[in-house]
Design an enzyme around this catalytic site. Structure first.
Site, PDB file in Angstrom:
ATOM      1  N   THR A 328       0.827  -1.216   0.000  1.00 16.96           N
ATOM      2  CA  THR A 328       0.000   0.000   0.000  1.00 16.96           C
ATOM      3  C   THR A 328       0.857   1.260   0.000  1.00 16.96           C
ATOM      4  OG1 THR A 328      -0.085   0.127   2.407  1.00 16.96           O
ATOM      5  CG2 THR A 328      -1.795  -1.194   1.328  1.00 16.96           C
ATOM      6  N   CYS A 329       0.196   2.388  -0.322  1.00 20.20           N
ATOM      7  CA  CYS A 329       0.880   3.681  -0.367  1.00 20.20           C
ATOM      8  C   CYS A 329       0.905   4.286   1.030  1.00 20.20           C
ATOM      9  CB  CYS A 329       0.167   4.622  -1.327  1.00 20.20           C
ATOM     10  SG  CYS A 329       0.085   3.961  -2.984  1.00 20.20           S
ATOM     11  N   ASP A 330       1.395   3.550   1.997  1.00 24.22           N
ATOM     12  CA  ASP A 330       1.430   4.036   3.376  1.00 24.22           C
ATOM     13  C   ASP A 330       2.749   3.576   3.973  1.00 24.22           C
ATOM     14  OD1 ASP A 330       1.129   4.221   6.227  1.00 24.22           O
ATOM     15  OD2 ASP A 330      -1.034   4.404   5.899  1.00 24.22           O
TER      16      ASP A 330
END
Ligand SMILES: Cc1ncc(COP(=O)(O)O)c(C=O)c1O
Length: 387
Positions: A328-330
């Site tokens: 994920t983009c986290d």
């Protein structure tokens, strides 16, 4: 995980080839762990902590073996009742319950509840008149890889007062519960809770309340590595502790195993999406998988639970350190960085990485769709059928 279990998983994966990531549960391992537990604690009643893995086939397997069930919410009650578990085999052990959920449980015949505060006790008295209640006490989680301290339980003085109050409210106070933290690696960690329970029993008796039950909670470990003591060591120490502290009276023992039953039964298969370095002279590789913290590996928070990893295409080549991260983009979605993993220098995009011991606290921890990624799928099989 035994060689036989790993082979059974690989046979299952080869036969069905589900898209990754997925968790596969060997129901025969669930059953084996339950049998081991009941053999090690023959006098105890075991309430499987449904939250660890609520897959209907896991519940049905344990139901058929005679297990009881510890539930945390209306959803878990409906699940168990829907699978034919009698209400007498269900305990509503969460100390933070909705009033309407207690009323729902009571209306469906559930009699056993836990509390750790006066407000919760009064809620139970109101919504489930006449219920049997256990008071959860505060104990240390030292030695646990996934601690459960501070948030739950009250001190000994308050516990005695609340158990006396429970009787005054028309409830049946049965005893004390505690939880020494999940994946507890020290068998002696139960001593303090047993000692506190004995003190509470004695004080309550002086105030006219007879207690009968000590609920030792969960905490028994899954086998993530060689540092995990054998079940027999826990059983020996806990039985000694009870014999010492309850020499003068019989006591009913309750267990609420979650991770011990389900953990070793599951393998989570992931695939490598990307391997990169952050500079030309960097030593460590970043390996990004198709599952991460939000996909079910929540217990890698703080790198607390260290799952053993197996690369199916391991060529036996030299290994090197990798930082393992999710898709994920986290930037919180990093699994292991402080404690890097060592994986083959031959590792390639598309290779499988299997996380062992993933049968507990994985699939239901997955987010419903963070970054558009669906929750991890669970499949069940019987290892013996594949042998
Ligand atoms: C009330 C209660 N009982 C039992 C368990 C199961 O613990 P474990 O998985 O460590 O056996 C938990 C876990 O959170 C719990 O909250």
């Amino acid at each position: 995980m035994s060689e036989t279990s790993l082979k059974a998983f690989r046979d299952f994966a080869a036969l069905h080839d589900p898209p990754t990531p997925f968790v596969a549960i060997d129901l025969d391992v669930v059953a084996l762990r339950y049998r081991e537990l009941t053999a090690a604690f023959p006098a105890a009643t075991s309430y499987y902590a449904v939250k660890a893995n609520p897959h209907p086939e896991v519940i049905a397997t344990l139901r058929d073996l005679g297990s009881s069930f510890d539930v945390a919410s209306r959803g878990e009650i409906e699940l168990c009742l829907g699978l034919g578990v009698e209400p007498s085999r269900i305990s509503f052990g969460n100390t933070i319950k909705k009033h309407e959920d207690i009323a729902f449980a009571a209306a469906h015949g559930i009699k056993l509840y836990a509390f750790d505060s006066e407000a919760e006790l009064r809620k139970i008295a109101d919504a489930a008149p006449g219920a049997t209640v256990a008071c959860r006490i505060l104990v240390s989680s030292e030695g646990a890889q996934w601690p459960l301290s501070r948030k739950f339980g009250c001190d000994v003085t308050m516990a005695v007062d609340l158990l006396v109050l429970a009787a005054e409210l028309g409830l049946t106070p049965c005893g004390v519960s505690f939880h020494v933290g999940s994946q507890q690696l020290r068998p002696e960690s139960w001593d303090a809770g047993v000692e506190s329970a004995a003190a509470i029993f004695a004080e309550a008796r002086q105030r006219g309340v007879e207690l009968s039950t000590v609920n030792l909670g969960g905490g028994l470990p899954a086998n993530y590595g060689p540092e995990v003591p054998a079940l027999e060591e826990y059983a020996k120490r806990i039985h000694e502790s009870i014999a010492n502290r309850f020499a003068d009276r019989p006591v009913d023992i309750v267990l609420e195993p979650g991770r011990f039953i389900a953990g070793d039964a599951g393998v989570l298969r992931s695939r490598v999406l990307l391997i990169s370095k952050k500079s030309y002279n960097a030593h460590e590789r970043w390996v990004y998988l198709d599952i991460g913290r939000f996909g079910g590996l929540a217990e890698t928070e703080g790198e607390a639970i260290e799952y053993p990893l197996v690369c199916e295409n391991d060529t036996g080549a030299e290994v090197g350190p990798v930082i393992l991260a999710g898709p994920t983009c986290d930037s919180a979605d990093i699994l292991y960085e402080r404690k890097p993993r060592y994986l083959s220098l031959d590792l390639r995009i598309g290779d499988y990485i299997d996380f062992l011991g993933c049968g507990a606290y994985t699939s239901t921890y997955a987010s419903v769709g963070f970054n558009g990624i669906p929750p991890v799928a669970t499949y069940c099989y019987r290892g013996a059928d594949l042998a």
